[in-house]
Structure formats: structure tokens, C-alpha cells
Design a protein around this motif. Sequence first.
Motif, PDB file in Angstrom:
ATOM      1  N   THR A  32      56.335 -14.534  72.553  1.00 19.70           N
ATOM      2  CA  THR A  32      55.882 -15.435  73.660  1.00 19.70           C
ATOM      3  C   THR A  32      56.222 -15.939  75.293  1.00 19.70           C
ATOM      4  OG1 THR A  32      57.412 -17.469  73.287  1.00 19.70           O
ATOM      5  CG2 THR A  32      55.824 -17.146  71.418  1.00 19.70           C
ATOM      6  N   ASP A  33      55.400 -16.652  75.629  1.00 18.68           N
ATOM      7  CA  ASP A  33      55.853 -16.551  77.175  1.00 18.68           C
ATOM      8  C   ASP A  33      57.577 -17.068  77.735  1.00 18.68           C
ATOM      9  OD1 ASP A  33      53.066 -15.618  77.923  1.00 18.68           O
ATOM     10  OD2 ASP A  33      52.747 -17.648  78.438  1.00 18.68           O
ATOM     11  N   GLU A  34      57.700 -17.927  76.272  1.00 16.36           N
ATOM     12  CA  GLU A  34      59.365 -18.688  77.123  1.00 16.36           C
ATOM     13  C   GLU A  34      59.980 -17.497  76.180  1.00 16.36           C
ATOM     14  OE1 GLU A  34      61.633 -22.115  74.463  1.00 16.36           O
ATOM     15  OE2 GLU A  34      59.732 -21.802  74.179  1.00 16.36           O
ATOM     16  N   GLU A  35      59.751 -16.680  75.443  1.00 16.83           N
ATOM     17  CA  GLU A  35      60.775 -15.701  74.887  1.00 16.83           C
ATOM     18  C   GLU A  35      60.937 -14.750  75.638  1.00 16.83           C
ATOM     19  OE1 GLU A  35      60.811 -14.940  70.590  1.00 16.83           O
ATOM     20  OE2 GLU A  35      59.154 -14.627  70.927  1.00 16.83           O
ATOM     21  N   ARG A  36      59.460 -14.173  76.506  1.00 18.26           N
ATOM     22  CA  ARG A  36      59.538 -12.981  77.437  1.00 18.26           C
ATOM     23  C   ARG A  36      60.553 -13.808  78.869  1.00 18.26           C
ATOM     24  NH1 ARG A  36      54.725 -12.647  76.416  1.00 18.26           N
ATOM     25  NH2 ARG A  36      53.887 -13.498  78.539  1.00 18.26           N
ATOM     26  N   ALA A  37      60.359 -14.551  79.250  1.00 20.93           N
ATOM     27  CA  ALA A  37      61.419 -15.008  80.152  1.00 20.93           C
ATOM     28  C   ALA A  37      62.586 -14.948  80.294  1.00 20.93           C
ATOM     29  CB  ALA A  37      60.880 -16.673  80.561  1.00 20.93           C
ATOM     30  N   TYR A  38      63.315 -16.120  79.146  1.00 21.23           N
ATOM     31  CA  TYR A  38      64.767 -15.750  78.031  1.00 21.23           C
ATOM     32  C   TYR A  38      65.002 -14.422  78.923  1.00 21.23           C
ATOM     33  CZ  TYR A  38      68.567 -15.400  75.791  1.00 21.23           C
ATOM     34  OH  TYR A  38      70.271 -15.889  75.543  1.00 21.23           O
ATOM     35  N   CYS A  39      63.809 -13.214  77.458  1.00 24.67           N
ATOM     36  CA  CYS A  39      64.482 -12.397  77.515  1.00 24.67           C
ATOM     37  C   CYS A  39      65.206 -11.539  79.030  1.00 24.67           C
ATOM     38  CB  CYS A  39      63.702 -11.435  77.202  1.00 24.67           C
ATOM     39  SG  CYS A  39      64.023 -11.999  75.199  1.00 24.67           S
ATOM     40  N   ARG A  44      70.557  -7.448  79.802  1.00 20.52           N
ATOM     41  CA  ARG A  44      70.052  -6.408  79.041  1.00 20.52           C
ATOM     42  C   ARG A  44      68.660  -6.697  78.701  1.00 20.52           C
ATOM     43  NH1 ARG A  44      74.015  -4.403  75.016  1.00 20.52           N
ATOM     44  NH2 ARG A  44      72.861  -3.205  74.855  1.00 20.52           N
ATOM     45  N   PRO A  45      67.973  -7.150  78.668  1.00 21.45           N
ATOM     46  CA  PRO A  45      65.984  -7.906  78.181  1.00 21.45           C
ATOM     47  C   PRO A  45      66.483  -7.015  76.880  1.00 21.45           C
ATOM     48  CG  PRO A  45      66.523  -7.534  80.788  1.00 21.45           C
ATOM     49  CD  PRO A  45      67.301  -7.127  80.216  1.00 21.45           C
ATOM     50  N   ALA A  46      66.363  -6.008  76.867  1.00 20.85           N
ATOM     51  CA  ALA A  46      65.848  -5.091  75.688  1.00 20.85           C
ATOM     52  C   ALA A  46      66.876  -5.503  74.599  1.00 20.85           C
ATOM     53  CB  ALA A  46      66.439  -3.516  76.329  1.00 20.85           C
ATOM     54  N   ALA A  47      68.463  -5.589  75.134  1.00 25.19           N
ATOM     55  CA  ALA A  47      69.168  -6.158  73.287  1.00 25.19           C
ATOM     56  C   ALA A  47      68.117  -7.913  73.164  1.00 25.19           C
ATOM     57  CB  ALA A  47      70.668  -6.557  74.091  1.00 25.19           C
ATOM     58  N   HIS A  48      68.002  -8.836  74.095  1.00 26.27           N
ATOM     59  CA  HIS A  48      67.405  -9.861  73.459  1.00 26.27           C
ATOM     60  C   HIS A  48      66.383 -10.079  72.947  1.00 26.27           C
ATOM     61  CE1 HIS A  48      70.698 -12.300  75.533  1.00 26.27           C
ATOM     62  NE2 HIS A  48      70.780 -11.334  76.332  1.00 26.27           N
ATOM     63  N   TYR A  49      65.350  -9.444  73.588  1.00 24.01           N
ATOM     64  CA  TYR A  49      64.066  -8.547  72.914  1.00 24.01           C
ATOM     65  C   TYR A  49      64.181  -8.025  71.385  1.00 24.01           C
ATOM     66  CZ  TYR A  49      60.740  -9.209  76.973  1.00 24.01           C
ATOM     67  OH  TYR A  49      60.336  -9.650  77.642  1.00 24.01           O
ATOM     68  N   ALA A  50      65.312  -7.146  71.126  1.00 26.83           N
ATOM     69  CA  ALA A  50      65.442  -6.449  70.205  1.00 26.83           C
ATOM     70  C   ALA A  50      65.988  -8.032  68.539  1.00 26.83           C
ATOM     71  CB  ALA A  50      67.001  -5.596  70.027  1.00 26.83           C
ATOM     72  N   VAL A 108      68.474 -19.486  61.312  1.00 22.39           N
ATOM     73  CA  VAL A 108      68.420 -17.995  62.564  1.00 22.39           C
ATOM     74  C   VAL A 108      70.044 -18.173  63.249  1.00 22.39           C
ATOM     75  CG1 VAL A 108      67.274 -18.151  64.589  1.00 22.39           C
ATOM     76  CG2 VAL A 108      67.272 -16.306  63.349  1.00 22.39           C
ATOM     77  N   SER A 109      70.195 -16.278  63.083  1.00 20.77           N
ATOM     78  CA  SER A 109      71.494 -16.452  63.257  1.00 20.77           C
ATOM     79  C   SER A 109      71.609 -14.625  64.294  1.00 20.77           C
ATOM     80  CB  SER A 109      72.684 -16.054  62.875  1.00 20.77           C
ATOM     81  OG  SER A 109      74.211 -15.346  62.891  1.00 20.77           O
ATOM     82  N   LEU A 110      71.370 -14.806  65.236  1.00 25.88           N
ATOM     83  CA  LEU A 110      71.439 -13.165  65.898  1.00 25.88           C
ATOM     84  C   LEU A 110      72.631 -12.818  67.167  1.00 25.88           C
ATOM     85  CD1 LEU A 110      68.261 -14.835  68.873  1.00 25.88           C
ATOM     86  CD2 LEU A 110      67.938 -13.898  65.577  1.00 25.88           C
ATOM     87  N   SER A 111      72.629 -11.695  67.044  1.00 22.64           N
ATOM     88  CA  SER A 111      73.578 -10.922  67.295  1.00 22.64           C
ATOM     89  C   SER A 111      73.586  -9.646  67.150  1.00 22.64           C
ATOM     90  CB  SER A 111      75.131 -10.667  66.191  1.00 22.64           C
ATOM     91  OG  SER A 111      75.751 -10.517  66.651  1.00 22.64           O
ATOM     92  N   PHE A 112      74.280  -9.488  68.592  1.00 21.63           N
ATOM     93  CA  PHE A 112      74.493  -7.502  69.313  1.00 21.63           C
ATOM     94  C   PHE A 112      75.240  -7.302  69.262  1.00 21.63           C
ATOM     95  CE2 PHE A 112      72.946 -10.653  72.936  1.00 21.63           C
ATOM     96  CZ  PHE A 112      73.385  -9.559  74.019  1.00 21.63           C
TER      97      PHE A 112
END
Length: 163
Positions: A32-39, A44-50, A108-112
Amino acid sequence: MALAGVGVDIVEIARMERILERTPRFARRVFTDEERAYCESTARPAAHYACRFAAREATLKALGCGFAPGVRFDDVSVSTDASGRPRVELRGRVAQVAREKGVLSVAVSLSFTREMAVANAVATTAETAPRIAEQRDPRRELAESFREARSVIDELERVTDGK
């Protein structure tokens, strides 16, 4: 009784980086637009997209539907609440599946790490939602206390009568 669904997914960050570089449309099609703006605002945009892609997969697994016919990439998205915690938003066919299964929410829980992004999702139904503790009832507590005391007295009498 409906059970809570649990899903987990893991995505290689380098693979997401390659996809984003080779296919610039990918981010617009999937996020989404919101996700892309955040990432794009992160170091490290790729980490957040992943992470967000893994969250989609984990959520679909928790709901037991996967990318079935009628499910679109943007039917599941990740935003953040006021405290910065990730929050799953369901739309379209996925929201319909969740309603049909009695799902009240998906946590949901996210980590990288340097190499991998992981997401865990738990779909909660009315039967599996945490219960709010009952209000204290002093009369009920007093009655329980008397029952316990009476039980101890009865046991003492039984023991002493047996001598």
C-alpha cells in the motif's frame, strides 16, 4: 469451538532487495501507499518490505486461506499503531474469510536480522480471546474462605475422632 490460527513466514532480505531492484513495479503492486512510505523512510527499506511481505504470508496462514482465488496482495497490509507496534489490516476477500471464521483480530510480530525477516501472526476468535478478569466479589470471596475453613475444621475433627 473455533481455534486461534497461527502463521509464520520468513523472507530473505537480499532476495527482496533483488526483486525491488529488478522489478520496480513490484512495490506498487504488492504494498500500500502507507507501507511504501514507511519502508522508504527507513535506513534499510528492503528489510522492512521483507517483514511486511512475511506478515502477509503469516496472516494468510493464520487464517488458513493462503493466496486463494480472489485474494489480492493488498487484502492484507501492515500499518503501525500510535506506539509504533505493527498492526495488520484486512480488506476484501481476506476480511470476508476472517469474518466467516469468527476472527476478531490478528496480532502480528515482525523482526529481522541482517539476512532474514520473519513475521508471526495469531488470529484470535471469541473462544480464544483473552478474558478480562472477573470483578472481585467480596461476598463470594468470604463465602469461599468460610468453605475452606470449614473443610480444615472437618478434617481436624476427623483426625482427632480417629484417635
